[in-house]
Design a protein around this motif. Structure first.
Motif, PDB file in Angstrom:
ATOM      1  N   PRO A  67       9.467 -10.763   1.527  1.00  0.00           N
ATOM      2  CA  PRO A  67       8.161 -10.242   1.091  1.00  0.00           C
ATOM      3  C   PRO A  67       7.341 -11.303   0.374  1.00  0.00           C
ATOM      4  N   LYS A  68       6.038 -11.267   0.622  1.00  0.00           N
ATOM      5  CA  LYS A  68       5.115 -12.212  -0.018  1.00  0.00           C
ATOM      6  C   LYS A  68       4.192 -11.443  -0.954  1.00  0.00           C
ATOM      7  N   GLY A  69       3.684 -12.138  -1.965  1.00  0.00           N
ATOM      8  CA  GLY A  69       2.790 -11.502  -2.928  1.00  0.00           C
ATOM      9  C   GLY A  69       1.431 -11.152  -2.330  1.00  0.00           C
ATOM     10  N   ARG A  70       0.640 -10.371  -3.078  1.00  0.00           N
ATOM     11  CA  ARG A  70      -0.680  -9.967  -2.588  1.00  0.00           C
ATOM     12  C   ARG A  70      -1.615 -11.163  -2.483  1.00  0.00           C
ATOM     13  N   HIS A  71      -1.404 -12.159  -3.337  1.00  0.00           N
ATOM     14  CA  HIS A  71      -2.265 -13.336  -3.302  1.00  0.00           C
ATOM     15  C   HIS A  71      -1.421 -14.584  -3.034  1.00  0.00           C
ATOM     16  N   LEU A  96       1.638 -20.242 -15.402  1.00  0.00           N
ATOM     17  CA  LEU A  96       0.872 -18.992 -15.426  1.00  0.00           C
ATOM     18  C   LEU A  96       1.554 -17.887 -14.623  1.00  0.00           C
ATOM     19  N   THR A  97       2.122 -18.271 -13.491  1.00  0.00           N
ATOM     20  CA  THR A  97       2.686 -17.244 -12.611  1.00  0.00           C
ATOM     21  C   THR A  97       4.184 -17.086 -12.813  1.00  0.00           C
ATOM     22  N   ASN A  98       4.792 -18.027 -13.520  1.00  0.00           N
ATOM     23  CA  ASN A  98       6.244 -18.007 -13.723  1.00  0.00           C
ATOM     24  C   ASN A  98       7.044 -18.105 -12.440  1.00  0.00           C
ATOM     25  N   ILE A  99       6.487 -18.729 -11.413  1.00  0.00           N
ATOM     26  CA  ILE A  99       7.254 -18.942 -10.188  1.00  0.00           C
ATOM     27  C   ILE A  99       7.142 -20.400  -9.770  1.00  0.00           C
ATOM     28  N   LYS A 100       8.124 -20.820  -8.986  1.00  0.00           N
ATOM     29  CA  LYS A 100       8.118 -22.178  -8.456  1.00  0.00           C
ATOM     30  C   LYS A 100       7.569 -22.148  -7.027  1.00  0.00           C
ATOM     31  N   ASP A 107       6.593  -8.598  -9.180  1.00  0.00           N
ATOM     32  CA  ASP A 107       5.686  -7.493  -8.849  1.00  0.00           C
ATOM     33  C   ASP A 107       4.852  -7.811  -7.618  1.00  0.00           C
ATOM     34  N   LEU A 108       5.292  -8.803  -6.831  1.00  0.00           N
ATOM     35  CA  LEU A 108       4.608  -9.152  -5.579  1.00  0.00           C
ATOM     36  C   LEU A 108       3.119  -9.408  -5.803  1.00  0.00           C
ATOM     37  N   LYS A 109       2.805 -10.075  -6.892  1.00  0.00           N
ATOM     38  CA  LYS A 109       1.412 -10.374  -7.155  1.00  0.00           C
ATOM     39  C   LYS A 109       1.030 -11.716  -6.512  1.00  0.00           C
ATOM     40  N   LYS A 147      -6.590 -15.743 -13.657  1.00  0.00           N
ATOM     41  CA  LYS A 147      -6.714 -14.510 -14.456  1.00  0.00           C
ATOM     42  C   LYS A 147      -7.483 -13.419 -13.716  1.00  0.00           C
ATOM     43  N   ASN A 148      -8.424 -13.846 -12.839  1.00  0.00           N
ATOM     44  CA  ASN A 148      -9.269 -12.868 -12.171  1.00  0.00           C
ATOM     45  C   ASN A 148      -8.583 -12.149 -11.008  1.00  0.00           C
ATOM     46  N   TYR A 149      -7.365 -12.557 -10.667  1.00  0.00           N
ATOM     47  CA  TYR A 149      -6.661 -11.902  -9.559  1.00  0.00           C
ATOM     48  C   TYR A 149      -5.664 -10.899 -10.131  1.00  0.00           C
ATOM     49  N   ASP A 150      -5.602  -9.751  -9.486  1.00  0.00           N
ATOM     50  CA  ASP A 150      -4.533  -8.842  -9.908  1.00  0.00           C
ATOM     51  C   ASP A 150      -3.944  -8.104  -8.722  1.00  0.00           C
TER      52      ASP A 150
END
Lengths: 150, 204
Positions: A67-71, A96-100, A107-109, A147-150
């Protein structure tokens, strides 16, 4: 993803084995990844062995089996972006995203990827989010953007 | 079927149209080392070990004999300084993946290949494709295939098909030159077979 939708996509391509990659691309773009059930469905209806689908789906980077995030965030690390400080931008995005790179958050963001050139080197360092290109980025600026993406 | 005559290592060989250079050589008992070749499978040309030197119209070039069709008047050399040098390099590259593969040891000795010349990349699979092709062409089960690409390419079972088909077959196991296949099967079994399929039912 609902299997009815997969069926519709296959029907749209007239159930042709030669349209395999197009069908996979359509599923990928609607669902953001290729679930196993969808691949089994495609294999069964197109009469294509699952090994071949697996081969193709792992060969092209456009496909994802997880699965991939929404953005999707693409940070360019090409030469021009690199010398203009893409590394620091990438570090900021990672914090910011806490991912590599290559990962997706829980939360698949966001999904984070690094790329080697987006073809607009004069705008470096370049970050592309959901197809929108942000040029001349800096760590602080990209923080405001994300910040503007959710 | 017209007959084609060609010369292999100075020997006149007559071959049928459509045969490969490798088949022509084998028909008169000339040995060319192979790894990915199997008589019941389509030629694949993956391992490049069977390369030979051709001379036609005064020029020499290297081709892979298992997929090169015979031509009238070809002059083939299965051993030459150039062939030996490149074969040694190919062996060294293969050995960096599978340093202890049985099938490669004798050849390595014959060509003087040093298995430690390149940094070890112990994937153990040399991508000969024998298991993948055997499963697809002979057994028609397609339980195993390649995944990823380039340096990441590896073999991978489809667990659902493997759990059903592989227990009573395993015919690909002896084909594997490096035993990477057996390891991949054990891994698939441990990770992905559902517990009900772990033992073959006695009725089968």
């Amino acid at each position: 993803m609902e299997m009815d939708r997969v069926d519709q996509i296959i029907d749209k391509h007239e159930c042709e084995a030669s349209s395999l990659i197009q069908i996979l691309l359509d599923i990928q773009s609607e669902n953001r990844w290729l679930p196993k059930e969808a691949l089994e469905k495609v294999a069964e209806r197109l009469q294509v062995p699952l090994t071949r689908i697996q081969h193709i789906a792992t060969f092209y980077k456009a496909f994802s089996l997880v699965p991939k995030g929404r953005h999707g965030i693409h940070v360019c690390l090409g030469t021009a972006c690199h010398v203009r400080g893409a590394k620091r931008v990438l570090d900021a995005v990672k914090d910011l995203t806490n991912i590599k790179p290559g990962e997706t958050d829980l939360d698949l963001k966001f999904s984070l990827e690094t790329v080697n050139c987006l073809g607009c080197c004069a705008l470096g360092p370049v970050v592309e989010i959901d197809g929108k290109v942000y040029g001349n980025t800096a760590p602080a600026m990209i923080a405001d953007v994300i910040k503007n993406y959710d | 079927m017209s007959n084609i005559t060609l010369q292999i290592d100075g020997k006149e060989v007559s071959a049928k149209e459509g045969m490969t250079v490798l088949e022509a050589a084998q028909s008169v008992g000339i040995f060319i080392p192979t790894l990915c070749h199997h008589p019941s499978l389509e030629p694949y040309g993956a391992c490049r070990l069977c390369l030979v030197e051709l001379e036609s119209r005064g020029r020499s070039r290297l081709v892979v004999s298992c997929i090169y069709p015979v031509e009238e008047g070809l002059v083939v050399k299965t051993r030459s300084e150039k062939v030996d040098r490149i074969r040694k390099m190919i062996l060294e590259l293969l050995l960096s993946h599978a340093p202890d593969a049985f099938d490669l040891q004798d050849l390595a000795e014959e060509y003087g290949a040093d298995k430690y010349r390149f940094e070890k990349e112990p994937s153990f699979c040399v991508h000969c494709g024998l298991c993948v092709r055997y499963c697809a062409e002979v057994k028609q089960k397609k339980a195993i295939g390649f995944i990823n690409r380039g340096t990441q390419r590896e073999i991978s079972f489809i667990p659902e098909i493997a759990a059903k088909e592989c227990w009573n077959c395993k015919e690909c196991f002896p084909l594997c030159p490096t035993e990477a296949l057996q390891a991949a099967f054990v891994l698939t079994k441990a990770l992905a077979f559902s517990s009900s399929s772990l033992e073959p039912s006695p009725a089968e």
